[in-house]
Design an enzyme around this catalytic site. Sequence first.
Site, short mmCIF file in Angstrom:
data_model
loop_
_atom_site.label_atom_id
_atom_site.label_comp_id
_atom_site.label_asym_id
_atom_site.label_seq_id
_atom_site.Cartn_x
_atom_site.Cartn_y
_atom_site.Cartn_z
N ASP A 1 -0.03 2.96 6.86
CA ASP A 1 0.48 2.75 5.50
C ASP A 1 2.02 2.78 5.55
O ASP A 1 2.62 3.60 6.23
CB ASP A 1 -0.03 3.85 4.56
CG ASP A 1 0.17 3.48 3.10
OD1 ASP A 1 -0.83 3.21 2.42
OD2 ASP A 1 1.34 3.48 2.65
N HIS B 1 -9.20 -1.70 0.61
CA HIS B 1 -8.65 -0.92 1.72
C HIS B 1 -9.16 0.50 1.62
O HIS B 1 -9.25 1.06 0.53
CB HIS B 1 -7.12 -0.94 1.74
CG HIS B 1 -6.49 -0.68 0.41
ND1 HIS B 1 -6.48 -1.62 -0.59
CD2 HIS B 1 -5.86 0.40 -0.09
CE1 HIS B 1 -5.87 -1.14 -1.66
NE2 HIS B 1 -5.49 0.10 -1.38
P1 5GP Z 1 -3.72 1.71 -3.34
O1 5GP Z 1 -2.91 2.45 -4.37
O2 5GP Z 1 -3.93 0.27 -3.71
O3 5GP Z 1 -4.99 2.43 -2.98
O4 5GP Z 1 -2.86 1.77 -2.00
C1 5GP Z 1 -2.05 0.72 -1.55
C2 5GP Z 1 -1.32 1.23 -0.34
O5 5GP Z 1 -0.75 0.13 0.33
C3 5GP Z 1 -0.18 2.19 -0.67
O6 5GP Z 1 -0.41 3.45 -0.05
C4 5GP Z 1 1.06 1.48 -0.12
O7 5GP Z 1 1.99 2.35 0.48
C5 5GP Z 1 0.47 0.51 0.89
N1 5GP Z 1 1.24 -0.71 1.08
C6 5GP Z 1 1.72 -1.54 0.11
N2 5GP Z 1 2.38 -2.58 0.64
C7 5GP Z 1 2.30 -2.43 2.00
C8 5GP Z 1 2.78 -3.19 3.09
O8 5GP Z 1 3.43 -4.23 2.95
N3 5GP Z 1 2.50 -2.73 4.33
C9 5GP Z 1 1.78 -1.57 4.54
N4 5GP Z 1 1.58 -1.21 5.81
N5 5GP Z 1 1.30 -0.84 3.53
C10 5GP Z 1 1.56 -1.24 2.27
#
Ligand code: 5GP
Length: 125
Positions: free
Chosen positions: A39, A110
Amino acid sequence: MPVDATLPYDDQNVFAKILRGEIPATRLYEDEYALAFPDINPQSPTHILVIPKGRYVSWDDFSAKASDAEITGFVRAVGKVARDAGLVAPGYRLLANTGTDSHQEVPHLHVHIFAGRALGPLLAR
Ligand code: 5GP
């Protein structure tokens, strides 16, 4: 902004771009069904994301529409990533946000793997 998990799949989402190699990510594990990468904004010492290769918005979309092979392959990949990272004995937490109330930000399924410290209670109070 949290995403509405009932919307159709958006091919321009950031994880679709990572899958296509348009945005860089350290590919920790990859097979026919899944990709794992760190992440970008880790919430624990180890914070890995595992995504299916198919076009699924959320856990809801995936569990309803993915083939048995995709589901088996993805679930096995999540377990393998955690095992290969040495997380089984110390322990780890899986999280898959789905929709607005969960604060899902990226509209491609994810699973978060959190580990590396005592993770505390399940939900922030
Ligand atoms: P959600 O809130 O949708 O469950 O989590 C999305 C996750 O994706 C977040 O923890 C955020 O830090 C991660 N994330 C967002 N954009 C990117 C990216 O461009 N690369 C990576 N490796 N992680 C990302």
